[in-house]
Design a protein around this motif. Structure first.
Motif, PDB file in Angstrom:
ATOM      1  N   ARG B   8       0.853  -1.180   0.000  1.00 14.95           N
ATOM      2  CA  ARG B   8       0.000   0.000   0.000  1.00 14.95           C
ATOM      3  C   ARG B   8       0.899   1.244   0.000  1.00 14.95           C
ATOM      4  O   ARG B   8       1.199   1.798   1.048  1.00 14.95           O
ATOM      5  CB  ARG B   8      -0.898  -0.010   1.233  1.00 14.95           C
ATOM      6  CG  ARG B   8      -2.041   0.984   1.137  1.00 14.95           C
ATOM      7  CD  ARG B   8      -2.740   1.138   2.461  1.00 14.95           C
ATOM      8  NE  ARG B   8      -3.503  -0.040   2.839  1.00 14.95           N
ATOM      9  CZ  ARG B   8      -3.822  -0.319   4.107  1.00 14.95           C
ATOM     10  NH1 ARG B   8      -3.424   0.449   5.095  1.00 14.95           N
ATOM     11  NH2 ARG B   8      -4.537  -1.398   4.386  1.00 14.95           N
ATOM     12  N   ASP B  49      -1.875  -1.494  -4.017  1.00 15.75           N
ATOM     13  CA  ASP B  49      -3.173  -0.877  -3.686  1.00 15.75           C
ATOM     14  C   ASP B  49      -3.068   0.640  -3.861  1.00 15.75           C
ATOM     15  O   ASP B  49      -2.332   1.307  -3.136  1.00 15.75           O
ATOM     16  CB  ASP B  49      -3.522  -1.235  -2.224  1.00 15.75           C
ATOM     17  CG  ASP B  49      -4.920  -0.757  -1.828  1.00 15.75           C
ATOM     18  OD1 ASP B  49      -5.492   0.093  -2.538  1.00 15.75           O
ATOM     19  OD2 ASP B  49      -5.418  -1.240  -0.791  1.00 15.75           O
ATOM     20  N   THR B  51      -5.730   2.696  -3.696  1.00 14.27           N
ATOM     21  CA  THR B  51      -6.935   3.380  -3.217  1.00 14.27           C
ATOM     22  C   THR B  51      -6.657   4.464  -2.171  1.00 14.27           C
ATOM     23  O   THR B  51      -7.517   5.293  -1.918  1.00 14.27           O
ATOM     24  CB  THR B  51      -7.955   2.382  -2.617  1.00 14.27           C
ATOM     25  OG1 THR B  51      -7.304   1.628  -1.595  1.00 14.27           O
ATOM     26  CG2 THR B  51      -8.487   1.439  -3.673  1.00 14.27           C
ATOM     27  N   ARG B  52      -5.485   4.439  -1.549  1.00 17.21           N
ATOM     28  CA  ARG B  52      -5.185   5.461  -0.530  1.00 17.21           C
ATOM     29  C   ARG B  52      -4.313   6.584  -1.061  1.00 17.21           C
ATOM     30  O   ARG B  52      -3.883   7.440  -0.286  1.00 17.21           O
ATOM     31  CB  ARG B  52      -4.475   4.826   0.681  1.00 17.21           C
ATOM     32  CG  ARG B  52      -5.167   3.626   1.268  1.00 17.21           C
ATOM     33  CD  ARG B  52      -6.528   4.040   1.816  1.00 17.21           C
ATOM     34  NE  ARG B  52      -7.305   2.858   2.185  1.00 17.21           N
ATOM     35  CZ  ARG B  52      -7.440   2.440   3.445  1.00 17.21           C
ATOM     36  NH1 ARG B  52      -6.885   3.088   4.427  1.00 17.21           N
ATOM     37  NH2 ARG B  52      -8.164   1.366   3.699  1.00 17.21           N
TER      38      ARG B  52
END
Ligand SMILES: Cc1cc2nc3c(=O)[nH]c(=O)nc-3n(C[C@H](O)[C@H](O)[C@H](O)COP(=O)(O)OP(=O)(O)OC[C@H]3O[C@@H](n4cnc5c(N)ncnc54)[C@H](O)[C@@H]3O)c2cc1C
Ligand code: SF4
Ligand code: FES
Ligand code: FES
Lengths: 164, 352
Positions: B8, B49, B51-52
């Motif tokens: 992430r 990821d 999405t953040r």
């Protein structure tokens, strides 16, 4: 590698250790948190049985990776009633024969709550049918389901008018 | 699903670096990626990821009238953004005709555009598929292929790109802004979708490690707002991929078409821009006859790739109908059944 995530599920904050990043939000709810009200139908985003609200929005929990939702607020069917008092949408499903076997029902109800919050259908049954098309019912209870959603929406709108 | 490493990253630069490794894939909402991973059709060894990542969730109106949309804006949120939907009504209509309310709430702009060109054989690891495993052949050529491509295909691959969103975007000359190991660049959205050549079916116009950071609509795109529609034929009224779809946008003055834009969906490995038809409509009167001629021009090169000759006739009718709808004017309110042929009435016209 074990990752740890924190979720607020039905108002309760929970830390979960995730030893395998493959676990979906659906499997986490059902297998780890033992909240089996949320159902697994297709596991591929096609049926809506796994619908839950994440941060207030309806999504398919079967296509959501749990680790990616660290910090999220999750509402499932188990979080709706207060004691014996049903949520208005639950009550409307009973009053309008919105189910037969009940397998799709938790997803239908969570989806309906999302739909009502989105406030885009008004009381137009065609718009409600379209907005509920992500939830399939193998028993074919769709007529009662749409009536239940319409009824629940109208009851909630009425409540809001009264308290406004 | 295969085991993978989950990362992430905190910045676009870190994401690009992490995704430059062989076997890495970006994870947005995962509604396409996880589905294909569960089937074993995709087996990435690392998920990055996104999405953040900060600053990729904005819808921004640019000076001069264009729009920039971050790659992480959710499909439903973009369709609901009033200024965006008013400027680009056919894009909002296409978004709302795709998937279900739940999927649109999750799906990102970048993920929608980058969803895989695929077919049922691509999704079945036991079948031969050049797109999934280059050089193995294509089981669709001799299999169930009634929904496959009728334009731009080769014997290497006859699959279509399934995005509804991208069809009006290509008609409106949208651009994607890209971050990669060699810095930033941009390309026409159309070029994100390479057509198959005789032997290969490349997945996208992106190089390893590159990610879509935003989508941009040029200011001219908003000049079609009064006459812009999307029409999508499918096997059931709602929650189904397109069998054939089309986006039309017109500028009409004094009863004549000053400019026309037309693109087809679900007929090729890319949203299919019909430039010959657009040229034919320049200066023409908006009439069923002229729209029929435009449809013939758009499909002049079409040929069946299997059991799907009917899609050519369907496409002809969809083009004619969507041009008629666009000429009638953008409805004031989103139709109850977005992009459907089954709307009983379109209601009052907006932007008049
Ligand atoms: C049951 C079902 C029905 C559907 N029906 C329709 C339909 O009718 N019409 C339609 O248009 N779509 C439909 N879809 C597809 C849906 O629109 C996509 O799954 C969704 O838009 C993908 O977005 P995502 O954020 O979940 O992407 P992900 O699944 O996270 O990613 C998809 C792909 O894009 C890549 N990616 C993601 N973000 C980026 C980025 N920023 N830069 C580069 N690469 C990136 C990923 O690596 C992956 O390969 C349907 C899907 C399902 C499951
Ligand atoms: S049509 Fe393309 S995606 Fe489908 S099996 Fe053939 S090569 Fe694979
Ligand atoms: S189980 Fe998630 S949509 Fe069917
Ligand atoms: S009530 Fe049986 S599946 Fe809907």
């Amino acid at each position: 590698m074990t990752l740890s995530i924190s979720l607020t599920v039905n108002g309760v904050r929970t830390d979960v250790a995730i030893d395998d990043p493959r676990v979906t939000l659906l499997d986490l709810l059902r297998e780890r948190l033992h909240l089996t009200g949320t159902k697994k139908g297709c596991d591929r985003g096609q049926c809506g049985a796994c619908t839950v609200l994440v941060d207030g929005r309806r999504i398919n929990s079967c296509l959501a990776l749990a680790v990616s939702h660290d910090g999220a607020e999750v509402l499932t069917i188990e979080g709706l009633a207060s004691g014996d008092r049903l949520h208005p949408v639950q009550a409307a499903f009973i009053d309008n024969d919105g189910f037969q076997c009940g397998f799709c029902t938790p997803g239908q109800i969570m989806s309906a709550i999302g739909l009502i919050a989105e406030a885009e259908t008004g009381d137009d049954p065609e718009r409600i049918r379209e907005a509920m098309s992500g939830n399939l019912c193998r028993c074919g209870a769709h007529v009662g389901i749409i009536e239940a959603v319409l009824d629940a929406r109208n009851r909630l709108a009425e409540d809001e008018r009264r308290t406004a | 699903m295969n085991q993978f490493e989950y990362l992430r990253p905190a910045s676009v630069a870190e994401a690009v670096a992490a995704a430059s490794e062989p076997g890495a894939a970006f994870l947005a909402a995962g509604t396409n990626l996880l589905d294909l991973m569960k089937l074993g059709a995709l087996r990435p060894s690392r998920l990055v990821d996104v999405t953040r990542l900060p600053e990729l969730s904005n819808v921004e109106q640019l000076d001069g009238g264009g729009f920039r949309i971050g790659a992480l804006v959710r499909n439903a949120d973009l369709a609901r953004e009033p200024a965006f939907a008013a400027a680009f009504p056919s894009v909002a209509e296409a978004l709302l005709s795709g998937a279900s309310a739940q999927l649109r709430n999750a799906a990102s702009v970048g993920g929608n555009l980058m969803q895989h060109t695929r077919c049922a054989y691509f999704q079945d690891p036991a079948s031969a598929c050049n797109r999934r495993d280059p050089g193995t052949g294509c089981d669709a050529l001799t299999g169930e292929n009634r929904s496959h491509a009728v334009l731009g295909w080769s014997n290497a691959c006859i699959a279509t790109h399934p995005s509804d969103f991208s069809v009006p975007l290509v008609a409106l000359d949208a651009v994607v802004e890209i971050a990669g190991p060699d810095g930033r660049r941009e390309m026409a959205l159309e070029d994100l979708y390479p057509l198959p050549d005789a032997h290969r079916a490349p997945e996208s116009g992106l190089r390893p490690g590159e990610m879509v950071v935003s989508l941009r609509l040029p200011p001219e795109a908003a000049s079609f707002r009064a006459h812009a529609r999307y029409l999508k034929l499918r096997e059931r009224t709602s929650f189904a991929f397109a069998l054939v779809s089309a986006a039309a946008a017109l500028r009409i003055e004094d009863g004549r078409i000053l400019q026309a834009r037309l693109a087809l969906g679900a007929v090729a490995a890319r949203p299919w821009r019909a430039r010959a038809a657009e040229a034919l409509l320049f200066g023409a009167v908006p009439s069923a006859e002229n729209f029929g001629r435009a449809a013939d021009a758009a499909l002049a090169d079409a040929r069946p790739s299997g059991d799907n000759g009917f899609k050519i006739e369907l496409a002809r009718r969809v083009i004619k109908r969507v041009l008629l709808l666009a000429a009638d004017g953008t409805p004031e309110r989103m139709p109850a059944l977005p992009a459907s042929a089954f709307n009983l009435e379109n209601g009052a016209v907006a932007h008049v």
